[in-house]
Scaffold this motif. Structure first.
Motif, PDB file in Angstrom:
ATOM      1  N   GLN A 431     -31.000   0.526  -7.569  1.00  0.00           N
ATOM      2  CA  GLN A 431     -31.287   1.550  -6.548  1.00  0.00           C
ATOM      3  C   GLN A 431     -31.457   1.194  -5.392  1.00  0.00           C
ATOM      4  OE1 GLN A 431     -31.441   4.950  -7.220  1.00  0.00           O
ATOM      5  NE2 GLN A 431     -30.812   4.491  -9.191  1.00  0.00           N
ATOM      6  N   ARG A 492     -33.790   9.432 -17.170  1.00  0.00           N
ATOM      7  CA  ARG A 492     -32.590   8.775 -16.769  1.00  0.00           C
ATOM      8  C   ARG A 492     -31.433   9.723 -16.960  1.00  0.00           C
ATOM      9  NH1 ARG A 492     -32.834   2.214 -17.975  1.00  0.00           N
ATOM     10  NH2 ARG A 492     -34.350   1.539 -16.517  1.00  0.00           N
ATOM     11  N   ARG A 495     -31.220  12.525 -14.548  1.00  0.00           N
ATOM     12  CA  ARG A 495     -30.730  11.940 -13.506  1.00  0.00           C
ATOM     13  C   ARG A 495     -29.420  11.444 -13.548  1.00  0.00           C
ATOM     14  NH1 ARG A 495     -34.380  11.413  -9.252  1.00  0.00           N
ATOM     15  NH2 ARG A 495     -33.179   9.437  -8.413  1.00  0.00           N
TER      16      ARG A 495
END
Length: 497
Positions: A431, A492, A495
């Motif tokens: 990220q 997760r 997403r």
């Protein structure tokens, strides 16, 4: 000597002179940091080894047999490791320059081999010294026998380095030699009468407390003979193999520096080559059976990885059983079992990673993403359950430990590591928010956070192993870790797009 050879040597010497100061500074900083980190770790290891429980574990009647088996496994692993990444390794440019000149390999590649051998020998010597010192401190061994066993530990390191180099020079013969070492090591551990006829048996005969000075001298003589043969083995290294290993290792270090450990590990994964004509996708009445057969056939196309994964599962099951022994370091064994189980599931979860990869796109097979992921879980769940149950039953019957606690712990840890595998497959790239610096009075912690992000699956697997071994004493810890793992995996999953 040709003009090209002289130019290559001049470039090599100039580059070495330019980087000598930088290397010296980096080595100095490395050793300073290593001392700061290793001091408390070494103190904890020594206190654990010199305790009553540690001395009792080292003085058990099965300790020499286990030592022989461990040494055989280490030597077999060195042979296999040499096929992929040997000790005679330099950067790609230097490898090409030094492998194409007229100087022998024993001169141009002696430095990396000596450095690798020094690290391996130091590790085995320290391990042998810790065992011997623990027994001497409790009056369970003579100091002379302890000193001889420490010398045997150094000899084991030299032999390991020689086998490591042999695996690099004779890559085709490494697999049968490794399998033979494992088979003979298991036979030596099972039948004590065969110990005088094998080098790992000589290590067992030199064990402190029951040590034989003649066995120690034999192992040291073998180490000296193999050390003398190292220049000859180095001269057998081929240019093509050296260049290929240098290129792979350079690529691995680049990806590892960027904390892309999954891609780095994939570089050393073998390509599918067995059973290419065997049909993997076979339409069945039940879709789950189709996916199970597909994943099973896909795993068998890389037999080396599959065997290594199954052996890792067996080792994890054995560690779980040993964690329930009265004097065993259960927390350490549980953490090791979790990491080993997570690693061994890699060859069994290729279909799972494929499902996680395509889950963020349009459906490929006309079924939902959740259904696809569930179908790809069938093969690793089945294999994990079969291997762990069989291993726990055999090890529990051999050691006399009750079956139910380690069996429950093993099955629970298997499910948790599968959850960790699913979560790791859904993690995605780094990220951008983690690239921001995190200033603190102790410095920037951004690198530490990124390292934890890259290794979170292994850390979680270790914690799951610890909680699984404490399942009968503190089930609250297991519930908390399992809940956190499920929450991260679900987050997760939502997403993934």
């Amino acid at each position: 000597m040709s003009t090209r050879s002289e130019a290559a040597i001049r470039v090599w010497r100039a580059r070495s002179a330019r980087t000598a100061g930088d290397r010296g500074y980096l080595v100095y900083m490395f050793f300073m940091v290593a001392l700061l980190v290793a001091a408390p770790v070494a103190r904890a290891v020594w206190l654990s080894a010199s305790s009553m429980e540690g001395a009792a574990l080292f003085a058990s009647p099965a300790a020499p047999a286990v030592t022989a088996l461990v040494v055989a496994c280490v030597w077999a692993g060195a042979l296999l490791l040499g096929r992929e990444r040997g000790p005679a390794l330099r950067p790609p440019f230097l490898t090409h320059a030094l492998a194409t000149i007229d100087l022998p390999r024993s001169d141009t590649f002696a430095g990396p081999v000596l450095r690798a051998g020094a690290m391996v020998t130091a590790s085995t010597t320290i391990a042998a010294a810790v065992v011997a010192s623990s027994l001497v401190s409790r009056g369970l061994a003579e100091p002379l026998h302890a000193l001889a066993f420490t010398a045997v530990g150094a000899a084991v390191g030299i032999i390991t380095t020689a086998f490591w180099l042999i695996g690099q020079a004779f890559s085709r013969a490494a697999i049968p030699l490794a399998l033979g070492s494992l088979a003979l090591g298991a036979a030596t551990a099972t039948f004590p009468s065969t110990r005088p006829f094998s080098p790992w048996g000589g290590v067992a005969l030199a064990y402190p407390g029951v040590g034989s000075m003649s066995a120690a001298a034999t192992v040291c003589a073998l180490a000296i003979a193999l050390a003398a043969s190292l220049p000859t083995v180095m001269n057998r290294l081929s240019h093509a193999e050296l260049a290929a290993q240098a290129a792979r290792w350079d690529s691995v270090t680049i990806h590892a520096a960027g904390m892309d450990f999954s891609t780095a590990a994939a570089i050393y994964q073998g390509r599918p080559h067995r059973g290419r004509r065997l049909r993997a996708v076979r339409p069945m009445n039940r879709l789950s059976v189709t996916f199970f057969i597909r994943d099973a056939v896909g795993a068998t196309r890389t037999p080396g990885r599959l065997i290594a994964g199954i052996l890792a599962l067996i080792g994890a099951g054995a560690l779980i059983v040993l964690a329930f022994a009265p004097t065993a370091p259960s927390l350490l064994l549980g953490a090791g079992a979790g990491v080993l189980l997570f690693t061994g599931l890699g060859p069994l979860t290729d279909g799972l990673r494929h499902a996680a990869y395509v889950a963020s796109d349009l459906p490929l097979y006309g079924i939902s993403d959740a259904h696809l992921l569930t179908n790809h879980l069938l093969f690793p769940v089945t294999m994990t359950a079969i291997v762990l149950v069989a291993t726990v039953l055999v090890c529990a019957a051999t050691t006399g430990i009750a079956v139910i606690p380690p069996l429950l712990s093993a099955l629970t840890l298997g499910l948790l590591t599968l959850v960790a595998r699913v979560s790791n497959a859904l993690k995605g790239p780094l990220q951008p928010a983690l690239l921001a610096p995190i200033p603190t009075p102790m410095g920037d912690l951004g690198a530490a956070i990124r390292l934890i992000w890259a290794l979170d699956a292994l850390l979680v697997a270790a914690m799951a192993g610890v909680s699984a071994t404490l399942i009968l004493h503190t089930p609250v810890l297991l519930v908390g870790i399992a809940s956190a793992m499920l929450a991260v995996a679900v987050h997760r999953w939502h997403r993934r797009g």
